[in-house]
Design a protein around this motif. Structure first.
Motif, PDB file in Angstrom:
ATOM      1  N   ASN A 129      -5.317   3.029  -6.337  1.00 26.74           N
ATOM      2  CA  ASN A 129      -4.921   4.181  -7.153  1.00 26.74           C
ATOM      3  C   ASN A 129      -4.060   3.748  -8.326  1.00 26.74           C
ATOM      4  O   ASN A 129      -4.219   4.252  -9.446  1.00 26.74           O
ATOM      5  N   SER A 130      -3.152   2.815  -8.085  1.00 21.55           N
ATOM      6  CA  SER A 130      -2.260   2.351  -9.152  1.00 21.55           C
ATOM      7  C   SER A 130      -3.040   1.673 -10.270  1.00 21.55           C
ATOM      8  O   SER A 130      -2.823   1.950 -11.453  1.00 21.55           O
ATOM      9  N   LEU A 131      -3.971   0.796  -9.901  1.00 26.84           N
ATOM     10  CA  LEU A 131      -4.775   0.104 -10.913  1.00 26.84           C
ATOM     11  C   LEU A 131      -5.688   1.077 -11.657  1.00 26.84           C
ATOM     12  O   LEU A 131      -6.118   0.799 -12.777  1.00 26.84           O
ATOM     13  N   ASN A 132      -5.947   2.225 -11.030  1.00 28.69           N
ATOM     14  CA  ASN A 132      -6.775   3.254 -11.641  1.00 28.69           C
ATOM     15  C   ASN A 132      -5.924   4.287 -12.388  1.00 28.69           C
ATOM     16  O   ASN A 132      -6.425   5.333 -12.785  1.00 28.69           O
ATOM     17  N   SER A 133      -4.624   3.964 -12.547  1.00 32.10           N
ATOM     18  CA  SER A 133      -3.655   4.830 -13.239  1.00 32.10           C
ATOM     19  C   SER A 133      -3.488   6.183 -12.561  1.00 32.10           C
ATOM     20  O   SER A 133      -3.079   7.155 -13.194  1.00 32.10           O
ATOM     21  N   GLU A 134      -3.747   6.257 -11.255  1.00 31.55           N
ATOM     22  CA  GLU A 134      -3.540   7.485 -10.477  1.00 31.55           C
ATOM     23  C   GLU A 134      -2.213   7.336  -9.728  1.00 31.55           C
ATOM     24  O   GLU A 134      -2.162   7.151  -8.513  1.00 31.55           O
ATOM     25  N   PHE A 135      -1.104   7.414 -10.470  1.00 32.57           N
ATOM     26  CA  PHE A 135       0.192   7.002  -9.927  1.00 32.57           C
ATOM     27  C   PHE A 135       0.759   7.969  -8.898  1.00 32.57           C
ATOM     28  O   PHE A 135       1.434   7.542  -7.955  1.00 32.57           O
ATOM     29  N   ASN A 136       0.505   9.259  -9.049  1.00 31.96           N
ATOM     30  CA  ASN A 136       0.976  10.207  -8.030  1.00 31.96           C
ATOM     31  C   ASN A 136       0.281   9.959  -6.695  1.00 31.96           C
ATOM     32  O   ASN A 136       0.923   9.966  -5.638  1.00 31.96           O
ATOM     33  N   GLN A 137      -1.025   9.729  -6.754  1.00 27.16           N
ATOM     34  CA  GLN A 137      -1.763   9.441  -5.525  1.00 27.16           C
ATOM     35  C   GLN A 137      -1.332   8.094  -4.949  1.00 27.16           C
ATOM     36  O   GLN A 137      -1.201   7.945  -3.724  1.00 27.16           O
ATOM     37  N   ALA A 138      -1.097   7.099  -5.812  1.00 24.08           N
ATOM     38  CA  ALA A 138      -0.615   5.795  -5.349  1.00 24.08           C
ATOM     39  C   ALA A 138       0.698   5.957  -4.599  1.00 24.08           C
ATOM     40  O   ALA A 138       0.889   5.370  -3.520  1.00 24.08           O
ATOM     41  N   MET A 139       1.604   6.757  -5.150  1.00 25.82           N
ATOM     42  CA  MET A 139       2.895   6.957  -4.491  1.00 25.82           C
ATOM     43  C   MET A 139       2.721   7.595  -3.118  1.00 25.82           C
ATOM     44  O   MET A 139       3.405   7.212  -2.153  1.00 25.82           O
ATOM     45  N   ARG A 140       1.815   8.545  -3.007  1.00 24.18           N
ATOM     46  CA  ARG A 140       1.562   9.173  -1.699  1.00 24.18           C
ATOM     47  C   ARG A 140       1.098   8.135  -0.684  1.00 24.18           C
ATOM     48  O   ARG A 140       1.530   8.130   0.476  1.00 24.18           O
ATOM     49  N   MET A 141       0.206   7.251  -1.111  1.00 24.31           N
ATOM     50  CA  MET A 141      -0.290   6.215  -0.210  1.00 24.31           C
ATOM     51  C   MET A 141       0.819   5.244   0.195  1.00 24.31           C
ATOM     52  O   MET A 141       0.957   4.879   1.368  1.00 24.31           O
ATOM     53  N   TYR A 142       1.619   4.823  -0.785  1.00 25.56           N
ATOM     54  CA  TYR A 142       2.706   3.879  -0.497  1.00 25.56           C
ATOM     55  C   TYR A 142       3.737   4.492   0.446  1.00 25.56           C
ATOM     56  O   TYR A 142       4.289   3.804   1.317  1.00 25.56           O
ATOM     57  N   LYS A 143       4.004   5.777   0.281  1.00 29.35           N
ATOM     58  CA  LYS A 143       4.989   6.432   1.137  1.00 29.35           C
ATOM     59  C   LYS A 143       4.506   6.522   2.587  1.00 29.35           C
ATOM     60  O   LYS A 143       5.287   6.385   3.530  1.00 29.35           O
ATOM     61  N   VAL A 144       3.207   6.752   2.769  1.00 32.28           N
ATOM     62  CA  VAL A 144       2.661   6.754   4.136  1.00 32.28           C
ATOM     63  C   VAL A 144       2.767   5.350   4.723  1.00 32.28           C
ATOM     64  O   VAL A 144       3.131   5.186   5.897  1.00 32.28           O
ATOM     65  N   ALA A 145       2.461   4.329   3.921  1.00 31.22           N
ATOM     66  CA  ALA A 145       2.608   2.950   4.385  1.00 31.22           C
ATOM     67  C   ALA A 145       4.057   2.667   4.761  1.00 31.22           C
ATOM     68  O   ALA A 145       4.338   2.027   5.786  1.00 31.22           O
ATOM     69  N   GLU A 146       4.986   3.162   3.950  1.00 26.65           N
ATOM     70  CA  GLU A 146       6.412   2.948   4.225  1.00 26.65           C
ATOM     71  C   GLU A 146       6.817   3.580   5.558  1.00 26.65           C
ATOM     72  O   GLU A 146       7.646   3.023   6.295  1.00 26.65           O
ATOM     73  N   GLU A 147       6.228   4.720   5.876  1.00 28.57           N
ATOM     74  CA  GLU A 147       6.535   5.391   7.145  1.00 28.57           C
ATOM     75  C   GLU A 147       6.113   4.563   8.362  1.00 28.57           C
ATOM     76  O   GLU A 147       6.630   4.770   9.458  1.00 28.57           O
ATOM     77  N   LYS A 148       5.183   3.640   8.155  1.00 28.55           N
ATOM     78  CA  LYS A 148       4.691   2.807   9.257  1.00 28.55           C
ATOM     79  C   LYS A 148       5.602   1.611   9.541  1.00 28.55           C
ATOM     80  O   LYS A 148       5.412   0.914  10.539  1.00 28.55           O
ATOM     81  N   LEU A 149       6.577   1.351   8.665  1.00 24.75           N
ATOM     82  CA  LEU A 149       7.368   0.127   8.782  1.00 24.75           C
ATOM     83  C   LEU A 149       8.126   0.019  10.100  1.00 24.75           C
ATOM     84  O   LEU A 149       8.294  -1.088  10.629  1.00 24.75           O
ATOM     85  N   ASN A 150       8.583   1.154  10.636  1.00 24.85           N
ATOM     86  CA  ASN A 150       9.324   1.079  11.899  1.00 24.85           C
ATOM     87  C   ASN A 150       8.407   0.996  13.112  1.00 24.85           C
ATOM     88  O   ASN A 150       8.880   0.940  14.246  1.00 24.85           O
ATOM     89  N   GLN A 151       7.090   0.966  12.858  1.00 19.59           N
ATOM     90  CA  GLN A 151       6.125   0.875  13.962  1.00 19.59           C
ATOM     91  C   GLN A 151       5.421  -0.478  14.015  1.00 19.59           C
ATOM     92  O   GLN A 151       4.644  -0.743  14.926  1.00 19.59           O
ATOM     93  N   VAL A 152       5.656  -1.328  13.027  1.00 20.24           N
ATOM     94  CA  VAL A 152       4.924  -2.597  12.940  1.00 20.24           C
ATOM     95  C   VAL A 152       5.899  -3.755  12.741  1.00 20.24           C
ATOM     96  O   VAL A 152       7.028  -3.571  12.287  1.00 20.24           O
ATOM     97  N   ASP A 153       5.441  -4.933  13.072  1.00 20.29           N
ATOM     98  CA  ASP A 153       6.245  -6.148  12.912  1.00 20.29           C
ATOM     99  C   ASP A 153       5.737  -6.902  11.692  1.00 20.29           C
ATOM    100  O   ASP A 153       4.688  -7.550  11.737  1.00 20.29           O
ATOM    101  N   LEU A 154       6.467  -6.806  10.588  1.00 13.26           N
ATOM    102  CA  LEU A 154       6.072  -7.445   9.343  1.00 13.26           C
ATOM    103  C   LEU A 154       7.162  -8.385   8.870  1.00 13.26           C
ATOM    104  O   LEU A 154       8.336  -8.211   9.202  1.00 13.26           O
ATOM    105  N   SER A 155       6.779  -9.353   8.048  1.00 14.44           N
ATOM    106  CA  SER A 155       7.764 -10.260   7.472  1.00 14.44           C
ATOM    107  C   SER A 155       8.619  -9.510   6.456  1.00 14.44           C
ATOM    108  O   SER A 155       8.205  -8.487   5.900  1.00 14.44           O
ATOM    109  N   GLU A 156       9.812 -10.025   6.193  1.00 15.87           N
ATOM    110  CA  GLU A 156      10.687  -9.418   5.184  1.00 15.87           C
ATOM    111  C   GLU A 156      10.009  -9.417   3.810  1.00 15.87           C
ATOM    112  O   GLU A 156      10.173  -8.488   3.030  1.00 15.87           O
TER     113      GLU A 156
END
Length: 422
Positions: A155-182
């Motif tokens: 979405n970001s590369l397609n200049s759809e920034f509001n939709q990109a933000m929605r996707m990133y925020k859902v990904a951010e919500e998953k951070l406390n459920q997954v084991d990722l590197s810093e």
């Protein structure tokens, strides 16, 4: 991933219908229940379905495949040669459907989205997103994190920034459920910061850039630190904290020079040039733009951007000889362009000044009124609309055409008010 969705993924990958897979084994309706985890099939049915798909459930080489996958995932997240990335992708693509686990295959399929974005195949990335959409309900939390993050990248590369933000925020919500590197977490924070910047959410951009840079500092990733400093510089410039902006740009430039990273150096020169131009320090702006032009090994986009910036700066101090020289340079560079849409703005800027400097009044007026201003309106490029509406107004004023002059001064003023309110 459970066996039902795993079978479904392979079926979709092989472009096989449910009827084709189920024929002679189970009914299509029963296969649908298996794929959607609404029933638990017998081991014999599962074996027959897997045999028809040409897959095995256990394979001793899977650990080797996982290691190769992790290596490829890392390539997608850092600067690597596209040929090497593609070569590794092709190697994996040949073995993934014979040597696999369900988790490895799903991660590979999701990371294909990022791969297509890295090699600038937007249509392929969208096709991959659409292919996986019906499977996404069966993804575990880690799969979902990358699924939403990479859709946000698209979405970001397609200049759809509001939709990109929605996707990133859902990904951010998953951070406390997954084991990722810093570093992986910091990368998400960085792209959220960039997206906030695109949306003109300046304070939020600063907040997320500061979070990301704190991590990149601790792991000594100087290039990612430099990218954050540039983003912070842009943010502080927008809120007119110019000293802080200059400090961040210079820190980015220092890190770029430390790592001999040409792109970072040129990007900071471009941003410093723009900042000094904004505050009316034209000579300093010209210095930084000329630093870019001195470097031979830079991208065509960066060179044309610097050339058109210099046209504007020289024109503003009435150095028409140098402005004309830069116009000719830009025209020559534009002849090398293949992606005309991406460089359209530079084309308009170059020929606007060409007609103005060479006193081709009729061409200047028709070009700016009929082509350039409609283009800027369409792309909501308010900053440039203010500049070129003012330029047109001054042109009419200089020719004693006051009614037309007032019209474009009004356009510039109303556009500036709209820009300030963003």
């Amino acid at each position: 991933m459970e066996i039902g969705p795993y079978i479904k993924l392979h079926r979709i990958q092989q472009e096989m219908t449910q009827a084709e897979l189920a024929e002679g084994i189970v009914s299509s309706a029963y296969l649908s229940k298996i794929e959607n985890e609404k029933t638990e099939a017998s081991p014999n049915v599962i074996s027959l379905l897997c045999t028809r798909l040409g897959i095995q459930l256990d394979n001793g080489t899977d650990e080797m495949i996982r290691e190769k996958l992790q290596e490829w995932f890392g390539m997608l997240s850092t600067e690597n040669d596209e040929e090497e990335i593609t070569r590794t992708y092709q190697e994996l693509n040949q073995v993934m459907y014979n040597n696999h686990s369900a988790d490895s295959l799903v991660m590979f399929e999701i990371h294909k989205i990022k791969y297509f974005l890295v090699i600038s195949e937007m249509d392929s990335a969208l096709s991959q997103i659409n292919k996986l959409a019906e499977m996404s309900g069966t993804f575990d939390s880690l799969h979902q994190f990358y699924w939403y993050k990479f859709k946000g990248n698209y979405n970001s590369l397609n200049s759809e920034f509001n939709q990109a933000m929605r996707m990133y925020k859902v990904a951010e919500e998953k951070l406390n459920q997954v084991d990722l590197s810093e570093e992986e977490i910091a990368d998400l924070q960085y792209v959220i910061a960039v997206t906030h910047s695109k949306l003109r959410n300046t304070l939020e951009a600063i907040e997320y850039a500061e979070k990301a840079i704190a991590t990149f500092r601790t792991i000594y990733n100087f290039i990612r630190c430099a990218e954050c400093h540039i983003l912070l510089g842009i943010s502080y410039r927008r809120i007119r904290m110019y000293d802080k902006a200059i400090k961040n740009y210079n820190l980015a430039k220092h890190l770029g020079e430390l790592k001999q990273h040409k792109h970072i150096i040129q990007l900071t020169n471009q941003n410093l040039g723009y900042l000094y131009s904004t505050i009316g320090e034209t000579e300093k702006a010209i210095f930084h733009y000329e630093e870019i032009m001195k470097e031979e090994r830079i991208l065509l986009f960066e060179r044309i951007l610097a050339a058109t910036s210099l046209i504007k700066e020289y024109h503003s101090i009435y150095n028409f000889d140098k402005a004309k020289e830069m116009v000719e340079m830009s025209q020559s560079l534009l002849e090398e362009v293949h992606d005309e849409e991406r460089f359209q703005l530079f084309y308009y800027i170059t020929y606007t000044y060409d007609y103005a400097i060479n006193q081709k009044a009729e061409k200047f007026e028709s070009f700016v009124i009929d082509e350039f201003i409609p283009y800027l309106r369409k792309h909501k490029d308010y900053a440039n609309l203010v500049i070129y509406a003012n330029m047109l107004a001054q042109h009419f004023e200089g020719n004693n055409r006051y009614k037309e002059s007032v019209k474009y001064y009004k356009m510039a003023n109303s556009t500036f008010e709209e820009l300030v309110s963003l």
